[in-house]
Every structure is written in structure tokens, then in C-alpha cells.
Design a protein around this motif. Sequence first.
Motif: not given
Length: 383
Positions: A267-284
Motif C-alpha cells: 500500500g505504501v507505494r500508492h502515494g504514502p511513499k512520498f513521506m519517506i525522505d532523508r529524515d525518515t526511518c522506515v521500520v518493516m
Amino acid sequence: MRYLDRTVDWLAAHGASHTAREISQQPRLWRELGGSLTAQEPDWAPWLHAILKTPQLRILLCGAGTSAFAGRALAPLLRERTGRRVEAVATTDIVANPRAWLDPRLPTLLVSFARSGNSPESVAAVELADQLLPDCHHLVLTCNPDGALAQRALRGERTYAVLMPDGANDQSFAMTSSFSCMYLAALALLGGYPLAEVRSRTEAVAALCEARLAQWPHLARDLADRGLRRVVYLGSGSLAGLAEEAALKLLELSAGHLATRFDTPLGVRHGPKFMIDRDTCVVMFLSSQPYVRRYDDDFHAELLRDGIARRVIALRPDGDDALSAPLADADDLWLALPYLLFAQLLAFECSLAQGLTPDNPCPTGEVNRVVQGVTIHPWGARP
């Protein structure tokens, strides 16, 4: 004595004593819960098993906030494991629009997750269910024997309350051990496992989490000290509900200073991926199910290839490094507990890194431990 690698004096000086202790105590409380469920089995088992035999039974897992996310983290795999109609519905949704969620045509077991048992929506949802459903039973999972829902169970023939162990009624602002104990209780009661297997699996996950409590605080502290502004949690299936709880925990303990989001790897590819940037930590939260894991691994590889996130943390059920949570033959229902522990530790460390007091990150009172300011309107009232 130390909790999360800090002395009790240090924690007290930083307003973090309750939260640190309540995160640390969870493995012990899980073992105690297994023992109490076993001791009380002659009481709850006949009542619950008779209800579960009801044809067309609908099981509603309900709560507000974190308590609602316990249901969302359980419902998908409980449906898969048991073949029952299990749905997670927030009490805030039921109270606002009861006819949309309460179906009088179906016999219903309403399972209430409630730390205090006094949240106005949780009490109102139970009352609305009794008003609108001709065949409704209530299973209350609560940490507070004196709460409204626990006391209501003492008076109702169609209601049974299961109390969590002493200490699970968290004194800190954010729910930690209360969430995991209620989650585990529902898993034990509704997951279709023999109780002896529940005890065995609980011991395995408790031992793993005790080992990780010696390692993960340092990793969480390192992440928190990197100046993060955003954290995105991702999980599939039941782990999507866990991601929602993880995002809320961080939002609460950082008092909104950190932006958080939850989603699924697809689901994250459908728009919310814009939130991921150089100040972001992604926890899977990587799944233990091989088919689901393919989609998890695809997006994990995509994140590493893109190189746009500051950090990508992939917790997984395999491997022998610090990010693994190996549990023999465990499905995602059990894997959720060590993943949850990591999310709680990260929220705790981020709170401290923001200069906040984790036990009460909102001392001015705009947001409260037990929600306030809610007016419950009688069913059928007009504006």
C-alpha cells in the motif's frame, strides 16, 4: 536496579520510571498470564466454548486507540486460523454510528480490550450492543478490576471478564504491558491453540524478548539520536495492525514532535511513499509467511535501492543478528510480540531524545491517559 540499561535514579529524574519498568516487565507478565489462564480454565472455558459453538457467530474485537489496534493486529490471522467470522471495530466507530457496525441478525461476541475499563466509548459500545443486538455476549479483557467494564461483568450473566496480571495496568501515559497482555490473552482464548501450547509458545517468546531487552535499547537509542523527523512502520496482514500501534506509540511518546505513519509494503507505494525522505526511518515488520514475505522483501529491496530513507530497519523471524526474532514454528501472531517490544523501545528513546518525559509526554493536559471530554449521546437522540 536498572531498566532499559538506565538506573532507577536516572529514570526518575527524567520522568521515565513507569514506562521503562512497564516495557521491561512484559516477559514476566506474559508468563503470569499463562499461569492464571490455566488456573482459571474451569471458569472461563465452559462459558466461552459454549458461545463459540453458536452458529453464524460474529466476533467483534473492540477498543479505543491502542486497545482497538490489539484487535486489528489479531483479527486477520484469527480468521485464518479458526475459520470464524472475526472483525476488529474501534469502539469510537461503534459509538459514532452503531447501526453501521452492529448487525442484529447475527449472534455476537463483543470482545472489549480495555486497560482501565473506564473509557467513555468502551463503556458506551457495550451498552449500545446490548440495546441493539438481541443475542450478544461480552468478553472483557481488562487490567483494572475496579473499572466500569470489570464491575459490569460481575452483574451480567452474558458477560465474563478476564483480568490481566497485577502490574499490567500501566501507570505511564502510553499503553505497553497492558496492550501486550490483552493481546496475548485474546490470542490464548480465541486462537484455537491448546492451552498447553499457549504456555509453551509464551515461554519461548518471553525468553526471546528477555534476550532482546539486553540488545535493543542500544539500537533504539542510536536511531533516536540520529535526528529523525519521521518514522514509517510497515507490515502485512496482522502485522499491519501492529504497525498502526507502533506508529501511535511513537506519536504519543514524542508528543507529536515526530511525524509517524503506518501502512503495508504494497500500500505504501500508492502515494504514502512520498513521506519517506532523508529524515525518515522506515521500520518493516517482515512476515513469517513465505508468500507474504515475498512482497515484504520486494519493498525492502526497493527501499535499499532507492537510498532515500535515513535508515531502513527490517525486523524478521530468521537470522541470528540483532534484528532477528527467531521463534521456532511461530506465525505472525506470536512474532508480533518481539516486534512490538522493539517499537516500544524506539518510542521510549525518541521521547527522551526530544527532551520529553515518557511517563507523561503531555504535562499540559491536552491529551490524557484516559480520554476526557467525550459526551456520550443517547441512542436515537436528535441534534
